[in-house]
Each structure stands twice: as structure tokens, then as C-alpha cells.
Motif scaffolding. Structure first.
Motif, PDB file in Angstrom:
ATOM      1  N   HIS A  33       0.837  -1.206   0.000  1.00 51.98           N
ATOM      2  CA  HIS A  33       0.000   0.000   0.000  1.00 51.98           C
ATOM      3  C   HIS A  33       0.873   1.257   0.000  1.00 51.98           C
ATOM      4  O   HIS A  33       1.510   1.577   1.002  1.00 51.98           O
ATOM      5  N   HIS A  74       1.293   5.365  -2.156  1.00 52.53           N
ATOM      6  CA  HIS A  74       0.697   6.351  -3.079  1.00 52.53           C
ATOM      7  C   HIS A  74       1.806   7.021  -3.887  1.00 52.53           C
ATOM      8  O   HIS A  74       2.594   7.805  -3.327  1.00 52.53           O
ATOM      9  N   HIS A 118      -8.893   2.158   1.582  1.00 53.23           N
ATOM     10  CA  HIS A 118      -8.539   2.394   2.982  1.00 53.23           C
ATOM     11  C   HIS A 118      -9.699   1.939   3.861  1.00 53.23           C
ATOM     12  O   HIS A 118     -10.859   2.057   3.476  1.00 53.23           O
ATOM     13  N   HIS A 146      -4.655  -0.355   6.500  1.00 48.72           N
ATOM     14  CA  HIS A 146      -4.809   0.042   7.918  1.00 48.72           C
ATOM     15  C   HIS A 146      -5.654  -0.929   8.746  1.00 48.72           C
ATOM     16  O   HIS A 146      -5.095  -1.690   9.528  1.00 48.72           O
ATOM     17  N   ASP A 192       2.659   3.125   2.971  1.00 47.94           N
ATOM     18  CA  ASP A 192       1.662   4.193   2.891  1.00 47.94           C
ATOM     19  C   ASP A 192       2.287   5.574   2.761  1.00 47.94           C
ATOM     20  O   ASP A 192       1.767   6.550   3.302  1.00 47.94           O
TER      21      ASP A 192
HETATM   22 ZN    ZN Z   1      -2.940   5.146   1.970  1.00 47.16          ZN
END
Ligand code: ZN
Ligand code: GUN
Length: 433
Positions: free
Chosen positions: A74, A76, A229, A268, A319
Motif C-alpha cells: 500500500h 501512493h 482504505h 490500515h 503508505d
Molecule cells: Zn494510503
């Protein structure tokens, strides 16, 4: 630096199965000191103690650790620009820092330059495969997949869906999302090492109609991944309850729209209950645990032990830009500290398994990546076990393999990376020779 047949010597470390929680000497750890990993045509073809013949290009890293490349489940790509942004929790952080950075990706040249920088940075941190959120712009997905293809990387990604509760320059619509997804899936899904993920940013930024669209895509093609998420922050969870008063839980918003399945990756999953964990385990979905992000954004302490006990697959993720490092070593060190705060002990083995074989299996890619097994693609990293006076001293006095590897995990970062091979090609080299 490309050779069809190469042999990498070092201390080979991988897993033959999942280590038990808290077990520092599990049978699932495979440590082959001073062995040669043989690679032919980008795939691992063997492991042996004796040096191979002259038809292999020998890369001798004796004394160094050789592991499967890490898998960041995960991250971005556009958020490299907002890493280490001061001062807020999730919802404010999104508005203040993240959305403006993502909006700049309407510019294709910017999206392409960022994608290249991002993937090179991942590799330079020892991560050779990733599950990625680009932006709402279809062009950002083209840019990321094209850059991944050029590097031969295993990348799973998709256009971010968000048709409400976001700035005007970042929202799509149900219709435009459907058009974009159809085109992107046709172009990229299953092409080489690339796969498409239906990418719902999170429940608050998609209308029920858009969630239903996402669910339809998953139902129509079970080979698609899904990423989103889930239950990261308490204010976010309250907001989801307000927006979806009929749902039993945050997870239920996704589950009842068809977004909970074996190819779902939930980032998460901090604020879950037992029923949620049972549902995730039952579906064969996974939680991408992002400890550095959870600490940095003050989101909460992930209950890894409860997830494990419920049979949920847990992988490790950076993340970035909520997380403060692309290094999964650093994230594993943070994961240990998060568990310590809960009175639990995370072994180096459970952490490393989650970043390699465990993630690969949870993604259904265990036959391709995550271990140093003949037949796997040669995504392999060579690591210095210690860099700097203090880690060197600590390594010297370590008595057991777990002690040594745990010190590496806790004290190491991308500066320990010596070389990264993606499908047998050296893409990063700390000290060209
Ligand atoms: Zn994220
Ligand atoms: N929830 C919705 N969007 C995001 C994001 O970009 N980062 C994190 N950490 N959580 C999110």
C-alpha cells in the motif's frame, strides 16, 4: 549489467511457510549461508553451495544478506511530494497537503516524471513489487504502468475513484469512472507483470452509486484486485457511520457492495471488531499494515495479534506519504514498536515474512515472487547486514540468527541496500563494479 545467466552469492534468507507468532526459531525460516542463487532469463533456476561454472556471470556478495525483493502492499505514487508534512491527522492532512499534490497530476508530463521517480525510489529502497494508488486521473495510471513495464516490475494499481467530498479538480463521476476503468483494464490488466486494482479511495469519497460500480467490476472479473482504505482514523470511522447509517460497520460498507474478496487489499484496518476480522479472514482478503503512517498521522495502533489470531493475512506497507519512509525495513522496525506498545512481540521473522512471501501469497502471487525458490522471478535484493559503527558492533555481538536479523531490521534502512535485481536485471547498484 544485464546477463541472461547470473549467480548471486550471499546469505540467502527466505521462508518456506509462515512463522508462528513469537517464535524466534521457526522451521519456516530458510537460511542458506554462502550459497549461490542461480538466475537464468530473469528467473531463479537453482540454489547451490558450490560455485557455478563459467557460463554464469558471478556476483559474489559473500557475507551479505540476499532476500526476495520487498512487496509494498500500500503506497501512493503522487505522495512523494507530501511525505513528512507537518501538523495534522488524516482528514486535515488529506485536504491540506495531499489533495493539492494529487491535483497536479492532471498534467501528464508531471505524472510521468513522478511515476519514474517513484518507481526508481521504491527499487532503491529494496522494494521490487508494489500495490499502488496513483490519482483520480486516468493518465496517472498510464504513466505508472508504463514506467513499471519499462522496469519489468510487478505493479498492481488502478485509477482512484472519488466522486464526492473532495475538491472539484479531483472528483470524477460514475460515468467517467466507468469509461476510464474500462479503457485502463483493457490496456493494462494482465499485461506482463501488471494488474489492475479497482481503487476506491475510501468510503467517504465515493457515492453509493460509485461503490456499486466498483463492486460490479469486481464481480464481473474476479481476476481484478481491489484496494481501499479501511478504519484508519477515529474521525474517519465516525464520518463513515454518518454517511452510511445502515451499515453494520465500516467494513460492511465495502462488503455489501461486493468489494470484500480474495483480491482485496485493505490499508490500515485499525478500528475493527471481531466480526470485521472474521469477515476479512473468511473472504481471504488482506490488511496492509502501515505502521509508520499510523504513528505519523496519529491514527492508532494496529492489532496485528488479533488479526493473526482471526486468520487475517497481514502484509507490511509504507503508505507514503502518510508514512515517512519507503523503506520496509523502517516500517518493520515501526511495526515492532507498535506491537511493543500493545505488550506484544513481533519477531523479525513474522515481519519479514509479511513483507515477502506472506504478501505474495495474500496477493495470489506466491508462484511469482516472495521467495528464493526455483521458478520464481528473480526479484532479489542484496543487503549489507550492518552499516555504521553501532550496527556493525551490534552485529558482531549477536549470538543467534534472529538476533542478527532483528538488529538489521531495526537499525537498517535503504542505506543497507547494495543491489536490487528486478527480474534478474540489476536496477540499483550502490557501488557499481
Ligand atoms: Zn494510503
Ligand atoms: N484515506 C483516504 N485517502 C488516504 C490517503 O491518501 N492516505 C491515507 N493514509 N489514508 C487515506
Amino acid at each position: 549489467m544485464t546477463a541472461d545467466r547470473l549467480a548471486i552469492r550471499g546469505d540467502l534468507l527466505d521462508f518456506t511457510g509462515a512463522p508462528g507468532w513469537g517464535d524466534t526459531e521457526p522451521a519456516a525460516v530458510r537460511f542458506r549461508s554462502g550459497h549461490w542463487l542461480l538466475v537464468d532469463g530473469g528467473r531463479i533456476v537453482g540454489v547451490q553451495a558450490e560455485a557455478p561454472g563459467g557460463d554464469f556471470d558471478r556476483h559474489d556478495h559473500a557475507g551479505r544478506l540476499v532476500l526476495p525483493g520487498f512487496i509494498d502492499t500500500h503506497v501512493h505514487s503522487p505522495q512523494i511530494d507530501v511525505i513528512a508534512s507537518y501538523g495534522s491527522e488524516l482528514l486535515d492532512w488529506l485536504t491540506t497537503h495531499t489533495f493539492p499534490a494529487e491535483a497536479r497530476h492532471h498534467d501528464q508530463a508531471h505524472a510521468e516524471a513522478t511515476a519514474a521517480l517513484f518507481l526508481d525510489a521504491l527499487i532503491a529502497h529494496g522494494t521490487t513489487a508494489a500495490v499502488v494508488f496513483p490519482t483520480v486521473h486516468a493518465g496517472s495510471v498510464d504513466a505508472l504502468f508504463a514506467a513499471a513495464e519499462a522496469r519489468g516490475m510487478r505493479v498492481i494499481a488502478g485509477k482512484v475513484l472519488m466522486d464526492r467530498n473532495a475538491p472539484d479538480d479531483l472528483v470524477d463521476s460514475v460515468d467517467s469512472a466507468e469509461r476510464d476503468m474500462r479503457r485502463l483494464i483493457t490496456r493494462w490488466h494482465g499485461r506482463g507483470r501488471l494488474a489492475y486494482a479497482v481503487t476506491v479511495r475510501f468510503a467517504p469519497t465515493s457515492s453509493p452509486a460509485q461503490l456499486a460500480l466498483a463492486g460490479r467490476f469486481c464481480r464481473d472479473d474476479p481476476s481484478l484486485y481491489m484496494q481501499t482504505h479501511l478504519a484508519e482514523n477515529r474521525a474517519e470511522v465516525r464520518w463513515v457511520h454518518e454517511l452510511f447509517p445502515d451499515a453494520r460497520s465500516y467494513l460492511d460498507v465495502y462488503a455489501r457492495t461486493g468489494l470484500l474478496h480474495a483480491r482485496s487489499v485493505f490499508a490500515h484496518g485499525i478500528w475493527l471488531d471481531d466480526a470485521d476480522r472474521a469477515a476479512i479472514a473468511g473472504a481471504g482478503a488482506q490488511i496492509a499494515h502501515s505502521p509508520s503512517s499510523n504513528l505519523f498521522l496519529g491514527s492508532g495502533l494496529f492489532g496485528w495479534r488479533a488479526a493473526e489470531a482471526a486468520g487475517v493475512a497481514v502484509s507490511v506497507a509504507s503508505d507514503v506519504g502518510g508514512g515517512t519512509s519507503l523503506s520496509l525495513l523502517r516500517n518493520m522496525a515501526d511495526a515492532y514498536k507498535v506491537q511493543a506498545l500493545a505488550g506484544e512481540r513481533l519477531t523479525a521473522w513474522t515481519a519479514l515474512h509479511a513483507a515477502t512471501r506472506g504478501a505474495a501469497e495474500a496477493l495470489g502471487l506466491g508462484a511469482e515472487i516472495g521467495s528464493l525458490q526455483p521458478g520464481r522471478i528473480a526479484d532479489v535484493c542484496v543487503w549489507e547486514p550492518a552499516v555504521g559503527a553501532v550496527p556493525l558492533r551490534r552485529a558482531e555481538v549477536a549470538r543467534t540468527l534472529h538476533e542478527r536479523v532483528f538488529a538489521w531490521m531495526t537499525l537498517g534502512d535503504e542505506r543497507n541496500l547494495v543491489r536490487a535485481y528486478v527480474a534478474g536485471r540489476a536496477h540499483y547498484d550502490r557501488s557499481p563494479s
